[in-house]
Design an enzyme around this catalytic site. Structure first.
Site, PDB file in Angstrom:
ATOM      1  N   ARG A  51       2.694   9.061  -8.339  1.00 23.07           N
ATOM      2  CA  ARG A  51       3.387   9.533  -7.502  1.00 23.07           C
ATOM      3  C   ARG A  51       4.733   9.632  -8.036  1.00 23.07           C
ATOM      4  NH1 ARG A  51       3.238   6.528  -1.557  1.00 23.07           N
ATOM      5  NH2 ARG A  51       4.581   5.031  -2.820  1.00 23.07           N
TER       6      ARG A  51
ATOM      7  N   SER B   5      -4.544  12.286   3.384  1.00 23.66           N
ATOM      8  CA  SER B   5      -4.001  11.463   4.342  1.00 23.66           C
ATOM      9  C   SER B   5      -3.752  11.865   5.678  1.00 23.66           C
ATOM     10  CB  SER B   5      -2.443  10.860   4.017  1.00 23.66           C
ATOM     11  OG  SER B   5      -2.548  10.147   2.697  1.00 23.66           O
TER      12      SER B   5
ATOM     13  N   LYS C 209       7.180   3.590   2.150  1.00 20.58           N
ATOM     14  CA  LYS C 209       6.425   4.831   2.792  1.00 20.58           C
ATOM     15  C   LYS C 209       7.199   5.066   4.386  1.00 20.58           C
ATOM     16  CE  LYS C 209       3.702   8.667   2.707  1.00 20.58           C
ATOM     17  NZ  LYS C 209       4.052   9.846   1.972  1.00 20.58           N
TER      18      LYS C 209
END
Length: 213
Positions: free
Chosen positions: A43, A112, A141
């Site tokens: 990521r 997600s 997050k």
């Protein structure tokens, strides 16, 4: 696409540059793999494509020695160019249905979801696994809507046969309860990336998973 929706992975490392605390990414990931990580997602939200690609190729080369697949987060260009095992996207990213059209060779497609109603969407049905994010609120997050908690995992598990990946403040202290609630795989960020000993941290979480499958 995964054949017959097979998803054999149990401990999923999601990288986070800030969580590394200045340490080398490749070193940390390799240590985590030695400890039991069997799927890795790169990521990189801030890197340009070329820098992202270079990092992905370096990581993939190392992971191939351990037969661990590399997933790219939300960058179809990089995922295709490095021939990654797959890609992971969310609601605000490129949709899974479009990924399938643009990248027929995608092997593992993760998605997600933020609401239970999304389980019946074309995008969820097109994906190979569903990620519930976050299970518990986490500072890594912040752009999320639902904190799923254990009850959310149980409700989703009762609704779908799709493989479920749980992410969000997962550690060795709550891994057992998350697996028992119905998660097939645990995705971990800080508990491994920031650990003094990533190999030991991964091994401890993996042990909890195996004991409660």
């Amino acid at each position: 696409m995964l054949k017959d929706k097979q998803f054999p992975y149990r401990l999923y490392l999601v990288t986070d540059e800030a969580a590394l605390r200045g340490r080398d990414l490749l070193w940390m990931v390799e240590e985590a793999v030695k400890g039991g990580v069997d799927l890795v997602q790169l990521r990189e939200k801030k890197l340009e494509d070329e820098a992202f690609l270079l990092r992905a190729l370096q990581l993939k080369e190392m992971l191939q020695r351990y037969n661990v697949p590399l997933i790219i987060n939300d960058n179809l260009v990089v995922a295709e160019r490095c021939a990654a095992a797959g890609i992971h996207v969310g609601k605000s990213d490129i949709p899974p249905s479009l990924v399938r059209k643009r990248w027929p060779g995608c092997g593992i497609l993760g998605y997600s979801i933020e609401y239970e109603a999304q389980l019946d969407s074309e995008e969820a049905l097109t994906s190979d696994y569903i990620a519930l994010s976050p299970v518990f609120s986490t500072p890594t997050k912040t752009d999320t809507v639902t904190e799923w908690k254990l009850g959310g995992i149980r409700r989703v598990r009762a609704t779908t046969a799709k493989p479920l990946v749980a992410i969000g403040a997962i550690s060795r202290y709550n891994a057992a309860s998350v697996v028992e609630a119905g998660a097939d795989c645990l995705a971990v960020v800080s508990a491994i990336c920031s650990a003094e000993d990533p190999q030991k941290a991964a091994a401890e979480i993996r042990s909890e998973i195996e004991k409660h499958l």
